[in-house]
Scaffold this motif. Structure first.
Motif, mmCIF file in Angstrom:
data_model
loop_
_atom_site.group_PDB
_atom_site.id
_atom_site.type_symbol
_atom_site.label_atom_id
_atom_site.label_comp_id
_atom_site.label_asym_id
_atom_site.label_seq_id
_atom_site.Cartn_x
_atom_site.Cartn_y
_atom_site.Cartn_z
ATOM 1 N N VAL A 1 -8.603 9.986 0.179
ATOM 2 C CA VAL A 1 -7.719 8.855 -0.078
ATOM 3 C C VAL A 1 -8.486 7.591 0.304
ATOM 4 O O VAL A 1 -8.909 7.442 1.449
ATOM 5 N N ALA A 2 -8.680 6.719 -0.663
ATOM 6 C CA ALA A 2 -9.348 5.440 -0.437
ATOM 7 C C ALA A 2 -8.294 4.344 -0.468
ATOM 8 O O ALA A 2 -7.624 4.151 -1.476
ATOM 9 N N VAL A 3 -8.144 3.666 0.655
ATOM 10 C CA VAL A 3 -7.098 2.656 0.818
ATOM 11 C C VAL A 3 -7.740 1.273 0.732
ATOM 12 O O VAL A 3 -8.718 1.000 1.411
ATOM 13 N N GLY A 4 -7.156 0.400 -0.070
ATOM 14 C CA GLY A 4 -7.718 -0.927 -0.282
ATOM 15 C C GLY A 4 -7.212 -1.978 0.683
ATOM 16 O O GLY A 4 -7.109 -3.146 0.330
ATOM 17 N N GLY A 5 -6.885 -1.573 1.889
ATOM 18 C CA GLY A 5 -6.407 -2.510 2.898
ATOM 19 C C GLY A 5 -6.225 -1.772 4.210
ATOM 20 O O GLY A 5 -6.496 -0.574 4.307
ATOM 21 N N PRO A 6 -5.760 -2.455 5.235
ATOM 22 C CA PRO A 6 -5.584 -1.821 6.538
ATOM 23 C C PRO A 6 -4.491 -0.745 6.499
ATOM 24 O O PRO A 6 -3.481 -0.907 5.820
ATOM 25 N N VAL A 7 -4.721 0.323 7.223
ATOM 26 C CA VAL A 7 -3.722 1.389 7.317
ATOM 27 C C VAL A 7 -2.768 1.045 8.451
ATOM 28 O O VAL A 7 -3.148 1.018 9.624
ATOM 29 N N THR A 8 -1.540 0.758 8.081
ATOM 30 C CA THR A 8 -0.470 0.446 9.025
ATOM 31 C C THR A 8 0.300 1.735 9.324
ATOM 32 O O THR A 8 0.088 2.750 8.656
ATOM 33 N N ALA B 1 -1.103 3.980 13.611
ATOM 34 C CA ALA B 1 -1.387 4.707 12.372
ATOM 35 C C ALA B 1 -2.364 5.844 12.631
ATOM 36 O O ALA B 1 -2.172 6.965 12.148
ATOM 37 N N LEU B 2 -3.412 5.576 13.410
ATOM 38 C CA LEU B 2 -4.366 6.637 13.751
ATOM 39 C C LEU B 2 -3.692 7.771 14.517
ATOM 40 O O LEU B 2 -3.963 8.945 14.279
ATOM 41 N N LEU C 1 0.803 -1.226 0.000
ATOM 42 C CA LEU C 1 0.000 0.000 0.000
ATOM 43 C C LEU C 1 0.836 1.277 0.000
ATOM 44 O O LEU C 1 0.394 2.298 -0.512
ATOM 45 N N VAL C 2 2.040 1.230 0.543
ATOM 46 C CA VAL C 2 2.917 2.408 0.504
ATOM 47 C C VAL C 2 3.261 2.733 -0.946
ATOM 48 O O VAL C 2 3.126 3.873 -1.398
ATOM 49 N N ALA C 3 3.685 1.727 -1.694
ATOM 50 C CA ALA C 3 4.016 1.932 -3.111
ATOM 51 C C ALA C 3 2.780 2.335 -3.909
ATOM 52 O O ALA C 3 2.864 3.190 -4.796
ATOM 53 N N ALA C 4 1.634 1.757 -3.591
ATOM 54 C CA ALA C 4 0.399 2.111 -4.290
ATOM 55 C C ALA C 4 0.055 3.583 -4.063
ATOM 56 O O ALA C 4 -0.326 4.284 -5.005
ATOM 57 N N TYR C 5 0.196 4.067 -2.826
ATOM 58 C CA TYR C 5 -0.084 5.483 -2.559
ATOM 59 C C TYR C 5 0.891 6.378 -3.327
ATOM 60 O O TYR C 5 0.482 7.358 -3.946
ATOM 61 N N ASP D 1 -8.431 15.358 2.978
ATOM 62 C CA ASP D 1 -9.556 15.770 3.812
ATOM 63 C C ASP D 1 -10.280 14.579 4.428
ATOM 64 O O ASP D 1 -10.869 14.703 5.491
ATOM 65 N N VAL D 2 -10.233 13.430 3.761
ATOM 66 C CA VAL D 2 -10.855 12.206 4.271
ATOM 67 C C VAL D 2 -9.975 11.029 3.881
ATOM 68 O O VAL D 2 -9.448 10.987 2.775
ATOM 69 N N ILE D 3 -9.843 10.082 4.792
ATOM 70 C CA ILE D 3 -9.121 8.847 4.511
ATOM 71 C C ILE D 3 -10.073 7.691 4.816
ATOM 72 O O ILE D 3 -10.588 7.593 5.930
ATOM 73 N N ILE D 4 -10.300 6.860 3.819
ATOM 74 C CA ILE D 4 -11.234 5.742 3.956
ATOM 75 C C ILE D 4 -10.451 4.443 3.816
ATOM 76 O O ILE D 4 -9.701 4.277 2.856
ATOM 77 N N ALA D 5 -10.626 3.549 4.770
ATOM 78 C CA ALA D 5 -9.942 2.254 4.745
ATOM 79 C C ALA D 5 -10.762 1.252 5.549
ATOM 80 O O ALA D 5 -11.569 1.641 6.390
ATOM 81 N N PRO D 6 -10.528 -0.041 5.323
ATOM 82 C CA PRO D 6 -11.275 -1.040 6.090
ATOM 83 C C PRO D 6 -10.901 -1.072 7.570
ATOM 84 O O PRO D 6 -11.716 -1.442 8.406
ATOM 85 N N SER D 7 -9.657 -0.684 7.914
ATOM 86 C CA SER D 7 -9.249 -0.673 9.319
ATOM 87 C C SER D 7 -7.975 0.155 9.474
ATOM 88 O O SER D 7 -7.303 0.469 8.497
#
Length: 92
Positions: free
Chosen positions: A38-45, A70-71, A18-22, A59-65
């Motif tokens: 930013v829509a993340v296709g996996g957990p934010v580590t 990270a928070l 996900l780092v490389a994807a971003y 302005d918004v970050i969307i992820a499954p977890s």
């Protein structure tokens, strides 16, 4: 990974992590990414949070977890809301 601004994608990418994807998504149009979603296709580590926090303001970050660390990283620099919803394959 996708970065959206005014309902239009300004960056999207798939990578081994996900780092490389971003980073690849941001390369599409870094100027338009400021203030986007930013829509993340996996957990934010912590590593993913670091690269997002160091990028243009989201302005918004969307992820499954989100990892607790990270928070903490995201909230220390940005006021972006972090949204998540558990994936429920049984509802698809």
């Amino acid at each position: 990974m996708a970065i959206i601004k005014h309902a239009n994608p300004c960056g999207a990418a798939v990578a081994a992590d996900l780092v490389a994807a971003y980073q690849r998504a941001l390369e599409c149009d870094p100027q338009s990414a400021f203030g986007g979603i930013v829509a993340v296709g996996g957990p934010v580590t912590p590593a993913v949070a670091e690269v997002i926090a160091d990028g243009p303001q989201a302005d918004v970050i969307i992820a499954p977890s989100y990892d607790d660390e990270a928070l903490a990283r995201l909230s220390s620099k940005r006021k972006a809301p972090a949204c998540s919803r558990p994936l429920r394959p049984s509802r698809w």
